[in-house]
Design a protein around this motif. Structure first.
Motif, PDB file in Angstrom:
ATOM      1  N   ILE A 525       0.817  -1.209   0.000  1.00  0.00           N
ATOM      2  CA  ILE A 525       0.000   0.000   0.000  1.00  0.00           C
ATOM      3  C   ILE A 525       0.854   1.262   0.000  1.00  0.00           C
ATOM      4  N   GLU A 526       2.117   1.161   0.423  1.00  0.00           N
ATOM      5  CA  GLU A 526       3.009   2.318   0.406  1.00  0.00           C
ATOM      6  C   GLU A 526       3.657   2.473  -0.976  1.00  0.00           C
ATOM      7  N   LYS A 527       4.283   1.425  -1.453  1.00  0.00           N
ATOM      8  CA  LYS A 527       5.035   1.503  -2.705  1.00  0.00           C
ATOM      9  C   LYS A 527       4.136   1.524  -3.946  1.00  0.00           C
ATOM     10  N   ASP A 528       2.992   0.846  -3.862  1.00  0.00           N
ATOM     11  CA  ASP A 528       2.158   0.669  -5.061  1.00  0.00           C
ATOM     12  C   ASP A 528       0.949   1.609  -5.130  1.00  0.00           C
ATOM     13  N   TRP A 529       0.819   2.525  -4.180  1.00  0.00           N
ATOM     14  CA  TRP A 529      -0.360   3.388  -4.145  1.00  0.00           C
ATOM     15  C   TRP A 529      -0.501   4.229  -5.410  1.00  0.00           C
ATOM     16  N   ASP A 530       0.560   4.934  -5.787  1.00  0.00           N
ATOM     17  CA  ASP A 530       0.485   5.788  -6.980  1.00  0.00           C
ATOM     18  C   ASP A 530       0.214   4.965  -8.238  1.00  0.00           C
TER      19      ASP A 530
END
Length: 561
Positions: A525-530
């Motif tokens: 959820i941090e790395k793949d949000w964008d």
């Protein structure tokens, strides 16, 4: 002199005409209404049909054909064999011939007949899954009849329904201004507040803990249940949260996300007249972070993302129904097979999140049910059909359609309380025949407008699992934090509806997969949000929201104040 006389005659004639016209324009509303009623009576006398709301519908017996999906639980639909058919025909003097479609592919067959101009009889009735898009398409093509003129002419119960529940008429009026179908009315207090959550009472007692009220308290409870053997069998076999992808509001994220953001079952809401996709907001991201934390620590059973309802019940019933700490669900009957297990679960109030946010789901448009009636344009006896449909929206017709014959299948109790705490409106006599093989009614094929909800049933004796009371009490608890933020039931014109449904299908498919991946950690959820947000844009999420916003602005803006 002669010219003067002619002029005087002309003046007198004009004055007379003026008086006549003035008399018409100044006629009192009561006088106009009386004349209209007289005209209706004269028309009825000429056609042999009764005035609006009067029985029988016709002096002479009239035969109509109704197209309906077959039902394995209705043993016979025929006059003299089925109680509802017999009563309706005796009351109305309308004989029904049945045109049955196989229930398994009723929708497919109906669409085929509609698109090819097939003979659908005089009335389409029942759960054919007709939606706004279908009605707008076939209505604009003149295949399904517009009916507002018939409602105006013959409607008594329907007019009352539209007046008392304006959402129904607004939600079922096509973009061209016409009405092509009549829906069932969903009077179900608890159903509209069904995004709920339940915890194991015996676990709470064993752990000496209270029902969680915050997301942190829920975490502490699940962790204790997982680690401290609350079922006392000497094994660490307890399950934290068990859910289902297909049961009634049983997805792992749905209830918990209400501690972070508003959302409906599609991840949408309306706030300040703006349609918002919750899954594009920072608050939704925070909710996923919390759920991912639970999953990482083994507090969400991984089968929650693949279970159907039957599989969920099997898991909950392990160890004699004492295995699962918590279940997201509309009610215990949907996740537990036995009454003893159902009674071992307690409702959790809407949780407060880390930031103090707290809400509960409320579907204010749940009262607008699925379409039950539509009239084919090539059918006959449209006036008779509408009068029959209007009669079925009466209260006695509904009660017979749902519960059967008064005094045989149900009765009005005296002086007892209902599950909702008010005087009981009805009491079942023997077993509820719903979903049972019977000749009492049509198994919901003509579900219309109930006079009261199922929570008006007489409360059951102490010690018995009383589903209606359990669900009513749960819904009442959730009402305290319910917000009027749900998405209306939009009625798009056909081309827009086609595009909207395409987008909705793709987005919901993606969301189901990605929510599971984010929770279990297949996506970060941090790395793949964008990247996740970019993917949503690429499949048309902005267009999806824009279509809804345009329709909302045109038809619903300001309705939530």
């Amino acid at each position: 002199m002669r010219t003067s006389r002619v002029s005087n005659r002309i003046v007198v004639t004009l004055l007379c005409a003026f008086v006549v016209l003035s008399g018409c324009s100044s006629e009192k509303p009561a006088e106009t209404a009386k004349k209209e009623e007289t005209a209706k009576k004269e028309e009825s006398a000429n056609t042999g049909l009764s005035t609006a709301g009067a029985l029988p519908i016709s002096k002479e017996k009239v035969t109509i054909t109704i197209t309906v999906p077959s039902s394995p639980t209705v043993l016979s639909w025929e006059y003299g064999k089925n109680e509802l058919t017999t009563w309706l025909e005796d009351q109305t003097n309308v004989h029904i011939k049945w045109n049955f479609y196989p229930a398994a592919d009723a929708k497919t067959k109906l669409n085929l007949e509609l698109s090819s101009g097939g003979d659908l009889g005089d009335l389409i009735m029942g759960n054919f899954a007709l939606d706004n898009s279908s009605l707008a398409t076939y209505g604009s093509q003149g295949i399904i009849r517009k009916i507002e003129d018939l409602v105006d002419k013959h409607g008594v119960n329907l007019k009352k329904m539209y007046t008392e529940i304006p959402n129904i008429k607004q939600a079922t009026t096509a973009p061209d201004g016409h009405i092509y179908g009549i829906p069932q009315v969903g009077i179900c207090y608890n159903c509209d507040r069904a995004m709920r959550f339940w915890v194991n009472k015996s676990f709470l007692k064993s752990l000496n803990m209270s029902v969680p009220t915050t997301t942190d308290e829920l975490y502490q409870y699940l962790k204790a249940a997982k680690e401290k053997d609350p079922n006392g069998n000497g094994k660490k076999d307890e399950i934290g949260i068990a859910g289902s992808k297909s049961s009634w509001f049983a997805k792992a994220d749905q209830f918990i996300m209400n501690a972070f953001t508003y959302q409906d079952s599609n991840g949408l809401y309306v706030k300040d007249d703006k349609v918002i996709a919750a899954y594009t907001t920072p608050a939704w991201r925070d909710g996923i972070r919390y759920l991912n934390k639970l999953s990482k620590e083994g507090l969400i059973d991984q089968t929650s993302f693949t279970n159907d309802e039957a599989q969920l019940k099997q898991i909950v019933e392990l160890n004699n129904g004492n295995s699962v700490a918590a279940v997201p669900s509309g009610g215990p009957h949907a996740f537990a097979a036995n009454d003893a297990t159902r009674m071992n679960y307690e409702i959790v109030p809407p949780l407060k999140g880390p930031g103090g946010f707290q809400t509960s789901y409320f579907n204010e448009f749940g009262i607008v049910g699925s379409y039950q009636f539509a009239i084919p344009a090539n059918g006959k006896n449209a006036d008779v059909v509408m009068k029959l449909v209007d009669f079925m929206y009466g209260q006695e017709a509904y009660l017979r359609s749902r519960y059967g014959v008064q005094g045989v299948n149900w009765e009005v109790p005296k002086g007892t309380l209902a599950a909702n705490g008010e005087p009981a409106k009805f009491k079942l006599v023997g077993k509820d025949l719903w979903q049972e093989p019977q000749n009492t009614h049509w198994q919901g094929a003509n579900t219309t407008w109930p006079s009261f909800g199922s929570d008006s049933r007489e409360v059951l004796p102490e010690g018995k699992f009383d589903l209606e009371k359990v669900l009513f009490d749960a819904a009442k608890l959730y009402d305290k934090t319910a917000g009027k933020v749900s998405i209306p039931k939009f009625f798009f014109e056909p081309k827009t509806a086609t595009r909207f449904n395409e987008l909705k299908t793709e987005i919901n498919k993606k969301m189901e997969a990605d929510i599971a991946d984010f929770i279990v950690g297949n996506r970060d959820i941090e790395k793949d949000w964008d990247k996740f947000q970019a993917e949503l844009k690429n499949i048309g999420n902005d267009e999806y929201v824009s279509i809804m916003q345009k329709e909302y602005d045109a038809k619903w803006k300001g309705s939530k104040k």
